[in-house]
Design a protein around this motif. Structure first.
Motif, PDB file in Angstrom:
ATOM      1  N   LYS A  92       0.744  -1.461   0.232  1.00 27.21           N
ATOM      2  CA  LYS A  92      -0.337  -0.344  -0.474  1.00 27.21           C
ATOM      3  C   LYS A  92       0.437   1.080   0.065  1.00 27.21           C
ATOM      4  CE  LYS A  92      -3.786  -2.849   0.563  1.00 27.21           C
ATOM      5  NZ  LYS A  92      -4.725  -2.869  -0.397  1.00 27.21           N
ATOM      6  N   SER A  93       1.644   1.231  -0.079  1.00 31.93           N
ATOM      7  CA  SER A  93       2.618   1.769   0.147  1.00 31.93           C
ATOM      8  C   SER A  93       3.598   2.369  -1.165  1.00 31.93           C
ATOM      9  CB  SER A  93       4.231   2.423   0.746  1.00 31.93           C
ATOM     10  OG  SER A  93       5.058   1.169   0.443  1.00 31.93           O
ATOM     11  N   HIS A  94       4.527   4.048  -1.453  1.00 33.87           N
ATOM     12  CA  HIS A  94       4.909   3.888  -2.530  1.00 33.87           C
ATOM     13  C   HIS A  94       6.455   3.144  -2.633  1.00 33.87           C
ATOM     14  CE1 HIS A  94       2.570   7.326  -3.561  1.00 33.87           C
ATOM     15  NE2 HIS A  94       2.740   7.784  -2.652  1.00 33.87           N
ATOM     16  N   GLY A  95       6.616   2.413  -2.347  1.00 31.72           N
ATOM     17  CA  GLY A  95       8.337   1.159  -2.068  1.00 31.72           C
ATOM     18  C   GLY A  95       8.099   0.896  -4.054  1.00 31.72           C
ATOM     19  N   ILE A  96       9.032   1.313  -4.151  1.00 26.71           N
ATOM     20  CA  ILE A  96       8.865   1.090  -5.323  1.00 26.71           C
ATOM     21  C   ILE A  96      10.360  -0.301  -5.593  1.00 26.71           C
ATOM     22  CG2 ILE A  96       9.431   1.319  -8.338  1.00 26.71           C
ATOM     23  CD1 ILE A  96       9.464   4.799  -6.770  1.00 26.71           C
ATOM     24  N   GLU A  97       9.796  -1.920  -7.007  1.00 22.46           N
ATOM     25  CA  GLU A  97      10.806  -2.299  -7.496  1.00 22.46           C
ATOM     26  C   GLU A  97      11.281  -1.987  -8.591  1.00 22.46           C
ATOM     27  OE1 GLU A  97      11.240  -7.413  -8.209  1.00 22.46           O
ATOM     28  OE2 GLU A  97       9.364  -6.419  -8.144  1.00 22.46           O
TER      29      GLU A  97
ATOM     30  N   GLY B 147      -2.866   2.260  -3.930  1.00 27.06           N
ATOM     31  CA  GLY B 147      -3.111   4.259  -3.511  1.00 27.06           C
ATOM     32  C   GLY B 147      -4.468   4.074  -4.241  1.00 27.06           C
ATOM     33  N   PHE B 148      -4.997   3.595  -5.794  1.00 24.29           N
ATOM     34  CA  PHE B 148      -5.812   4.540  -6.782  1.00 24.29           C
ATOM     35  C   PHE B 148      -7.404   3.926  -6.278  1.00 24.29           C
ATOM     36  CE2 PHE B 148      -8.757   4.396 -10.072  1.00 24.29           C
ATOM     37  CZ  PHE B 148      -8.972   5.827 -11.092  1.00 24.29           C
TER      38      PHE B 148
ATOM     39  N   GLU C  43      -8.491  -4.375  -6.902  1.00 24.29           N
ATOM     40  CA  GLU C  43      -7.247  -4.799  -6.516  1.00 24.29           C
ATOM     41  C   GLU C  43      -7.149  -6.080  -6.319  1.00 24.29           C
ATOM     42  OE1 GLU C  43      -5.387  -3.818  -3.017  1.00 24.29           O
ATOM     43  OE2 GLU C  43      -7.248  -1.959  -2.347  1.00 24.29           O
ATOM     44  N   ASP C  44      -7.924  -7.173  -6.570  1.00 22.88           N
ATOM     45  CA  ASP C  44      -7.522  -8.985  -6.982  1.00 22.88           C
ATOM     46  C   ASP C  44      -7.578  -8.644  -8.425  1.00 22.88           C
ATOM     47  OD1 ASP C  44      -7.639  -9.279  -4.308  1.00 22.88           O
ATOM     48  OD2 ASP C  44     -10.070  -9.614  -4.480  1.00 22.88           O
ATOM     49  N   TYR C  45      -8.154  -7.641  -9.365  1.00 20.79           N
ATOM     50  CA  TYR C  45      -8.719  -7.835 -10.792  1.00 20.79           C
ATOM     51  C   TYR C  45      -7.196  -7.502 -11.698  1.00 20.79           C
ATOM     52  CZ  TYR C  45     -10.010  -5.977 -15.466  1.00 20.79           C
ATOM     53  OH  TYR C  45      -9.617  -5.639 -16.526  1.00 20.79           O
TER      54      TYR C  45
ATOM     55  N   THR D 163      -4.740  -7.781  -9.706  1.00 19.11           N
ATOM     56  CA  THR D 163      -3.779  -8.898  -9.361  1.00 19.11           C
ATOM     57  C   THR D 163      -3.467 -10.224 -10.405  1.00 19.11           C
ATOM     58  OG1 THR D 163      -3.531  -8.819  -7.551  1.00 19.11           O
ATOM     59  CG2 THR D 163      -3.003 -10.322  -7.168  1.00 19.11           C
ATOM     60  N   ALA D 164      -5.283 -10.266 -10.537  1.00 14.99           N
ATOM     61  CA  ALA D 164      -5.680 -11.469 -11.725  1.00 14.99           C
ATOM     62  C   ALA D 164      -4.824 -10.826 -13.073  1.00 14.99           C
ATOM     63  CB  ALA D 164      -6.882 -11.079 -11.750  1.00 14.99           C
ATOM     64  N   LYS D 165      -4.590  -9.467 -13.329  1.00 13.15           N
ATOM     65  CA  LYS D 165      -3.783  -9.389 -14.411  1.00 13.15           C
ATOM     66  C   LYS D 165      -2.780  -9.171 -14.850  1.00 13.15           C
ATOM     67  CE  LYS D 165      -7.010  -7.992 -17.350  1.00 13.15           C
ATOM     68  NZ  LYS D 165      -7.530  -8.995 -18.745  1.00 13.15           N
ATOM     69  N   GLY D 166      -1.918  -9.857 -13.106  1.00 13.89           N
ATOM     70  CA  GLY D 166      -0.517  -9.604 -12.973  1.00 13.89           C
ATOM     71  C   GLY D 166       0.307  -8.564 -12.594  1.00 13.89           C
ATOM     72  N   PHE D 167      -0.809  -7.340 -12.556  1.00 15.06           N
ATOM     73  CA  PHE D 167      -0.140  -6.509 -12.673  1.00 15.06           C
ATOM     74  C   PHE D 167       0.842  -6.330 -10.723  1.00 15.06           C
ATOM     75  CE2 PHE D 167      -0.033  -1.787 -11.415  1.00 15.06           C
ATOM     76  CZ  PHE D 167       0.369  -0.710 -11.700  1.00 15.06           C
ATOM     77  N   PRO D 168       1.606  -5.381 -10.887  1.00 15.47           N
ATOM     78  CA  PRO D 168       2.638  -5.306  -9.522  1.00 15.47           C
ATOM     79  C   PRO D 168       1.764  -4.639  -8.086  1.00 15.47           C
ATOM     80  CG  PRO D 168       4.222  -4.784 -11.029  1.00 15.47           C
ATOM     81  CD  PRO D 168       2.584  -5.157 -11.921  1.00 15.47           C
ATOM     82  N   ALA D 169       1.983  -5.316  -6.944  1.00 18.39           N
ATOM     83  CA  ALA D 169       0.742  -5.079  -5.869  1.00 18.39           C
ATOM     84  C   ALA D 169       1.772  -3.178  -5.560  1.00 18.39           C
ATOM     85  CB  ALA D 169       0.746  -5.977  -4.737  1.00 18.39           C
ATOM     86  N   ASN D 170       2.858  -3.510  -5.402  1.00 13.37           N
ATOM     87  CA  ASN D 170       4.115  -2.739  -5.185  1.00 13.37           C
ATOM     88  C   ASN D 170       3.692  -1.799  -5.952  1.00 13.37           C
ATOM     89  OD1 ASN D 170       5.334  -4.996  -4.521  1.00 13.37           O
ATOM     90  ND2 ASN D 170       5.647  -3.714  -3.147  1.00 13.37           N
ATOM     91  N   ALA D 171       4.368  -0.449  -5.456  1.00  9.31           N
ATOM     92  CA  ALA D 171       3.297   1.216  -6.313  1.00  9.31           C
ATOM     93  C   ALA D 171       4.823   0.686  -7.811  1.00  9.31           C
ATOM     94  CB  ALA D 171       4.375   2.481  -5.510  1.00  9.31           C
ATOM     95  N   ILE D 172       4.765   1.514  -9.080  1.00  9.36           N
ATOM     96  CA  ILE D 172       5.756   1.541  -9.739  1.00  9.36           C
ATOM     97  C   ILE D 172       5.515   3.343 -10.388  1.00  9.36           C
ATOM     98  CG2 ILE D 172       4.459  -0.684 -10.518  1.00  9.36           C
ATOM     99  CD1 ILE D 172       3.058   0.947 -13.170  1.00  9.36           C
ATOM    100  N   ASN D 173       6.848   2.899 -10.982  1.00 12.31           N
ATOM    101  CA  ASN D 173       8.135   4.156 -11.630  1.00 12.31           C
ATOM    102  C   ASN D 173       6.459   4.623 -12.530  1.00 12.31           C
ATOM    103  OD1 ASN D 173       9.134   6.147 -11.205  1.00 12.31           O
ATOM    104  ND2 ASN D 173       9.482   5.484 -12.985  1.00 12.31           N
TER     105      ASN D 173
END
Length: 366
Positions: free
Chosen positions: A67-72, A279-280, A294-296, A298-308
């Motif tokens: 739920k943060s702004h941590g970025i991989e 966040g959105f 959020e489940d949708y 995740t099912a699409k393979g989108f990261p749970a962490n924030a992205i740049n």
């Protein structure tokens, strides 16, 4: 030595983070006209009571978690003296080796700051386990100090005690975290440890502000040897398309959907450096749809962490809808692209009547 391609696993959970070792070194602020002071390094691990350990574990989890702004990040520097090789060697080191090697990291951060005006502070090197599989990690936390007051209660009096240096308070913004975790355990080979067996993450308050990605580069790029993932453009495009598809099929009326589509474009046009599904959803979706969204994702393979956030691929789609307003309160909204092809407005006549020609058949009233 060139960095190998990093194979990313779709999701990573920071829940269950457990600290096992801590050592702290001081990095001094560079003073103009004076010789820089070398770091003050420690010879022993920090011993904290369990409530303090729990609080620090929570700080790191909140900073880097889903739920943060941590970025991989991508591991950019894999040379022998890099943070990556050094930190990887510490993951399974004994206590004496851990302490000795942590001093090398303090010296490296000191050198990375010499060409900047960055304030000094404390560098905490932390080892432990994280995630569902209790994977080993090394975290480097650069924290600037604050001052404050502590309340002391006696039988008939409440006093205040001034504390000159506070670290990592719950409201403090000025700290950075770089974290390396091992998801495939393999010994170092002839060229050292292989980046594909590790994942790296960054939290930096500057990365969430409006102006700032270059300001943090000394820490994540020079010291940590990390870089923004090359896939940021594609991930941002995925975020836009997946979220737009979710809004289209959500059980909402047309006006609510129109507002959400505009909110999506506004978020992606904003100066915030990162964006996340969590966040959105928390900011714009009704409470009853947030988990479904959020489940949708995740099912699409989108990261749970924030992205740049990098909008190069969707720049044209993010332009604002154009609105044409008339004196009687009527307004017409058009897509941002090719408005002249969709709409023709003739000048008003003497009676104040305006003829509007729309290239398209009437479909519905919203």
């Amino acid at each position: 030595m060139s960095a190998p391609e990093v194979v990313q696993v779709p999701q990573f959970r920071f829940e269950g983070l457990m600290i096992q070792r801590i050592i702290v070194h001081r990095i001094y602020t560079k003073v103009a006209g004076k010789e820089p002071l070398d770091p003050k390094t420690s010879n022993h691990l920090v011993k904290l009571a369990q409530p303090a350990i729990d609080a620090l574990q929570l700080r790191i989890t909140k900073a880097l978690g889903n739920k943060s702004h941590g970025i991989e990040m991508s591991i950019h520097d894999v040379t022998a003296e890099s943070f990556f090789q050094t930190a990887a060697s510490m993951l399974h080191a004994d206590e004496a080796s851990f302490i000795k090697t942590s001093k090398e990291l303090a010296i490296n951060l000191h050198k990375a700051q010499l060409t900047t005006n960055t304030p000094g502070g404390m560098l905490a090197i932390i080892a432990g386990r994280v995630g569902d599989d209790a994977l080993p990690f090394i975290a480097a936390i650069k924290a600037e100090t604050q001052d404050g007051f502590k309340a002391n209660e006696k039988d008939d009096q409440v006093d205040m005690e001034y504390i000159a240096e506070l670290l990592l308070t719950d409201t403090q913004r000025f700290y950075k975290i770089g974290l390396l975790t091992e998801h495939i355990s393999k010994p170092a080979g002839a060229e050292g440890y292989q980046a594909g067996n590790y994942r790296s993450f960054l939290f930096d308050h500057l990365m969430t502000a409006t102006e700032t990605r270059p300001a943090a580069a000394y820490f994540y790029r020079v010291f940590l040897g990390m870089d923004i993932q090359a896939s940021s453009k594609k991930l941002t495009e995925d975020f836009f398309e997946y979220t737009r598809d979710f809004i289209k099929t959500a059980p909402l009326d047309d006006n609510a959907k129109l507002d959400l589509h505009e909110a999506l474009r506004t978020e992606l046009r904003s100066q915030e450096a990162t964006i996340s599904a969590g966040g959105f959803g928390a900011k714009h979706l009704p409470a009853e749809l947030r988990k479904e969204y959020e489940d949708y994702m995740t099912a699409k393979g989108f990261p749970a962490n924030a992205i740049n956030k990098d909008t190069d691929y969707i720049h044209a789609k993010l332009r604002k809808r154009r609105r044409f307003v008339f004196t009687n309160g009527v307004w017409i909204s058009t897509p941002p692209e090719k408005t002249d092809d969709f709409l023709q407005i003739e000048p008003a006549d003497d009676a104040g009547i305006t003829v509007v020609k729309i290239k398209g058949a009437f479909q519905e009233q919203q």
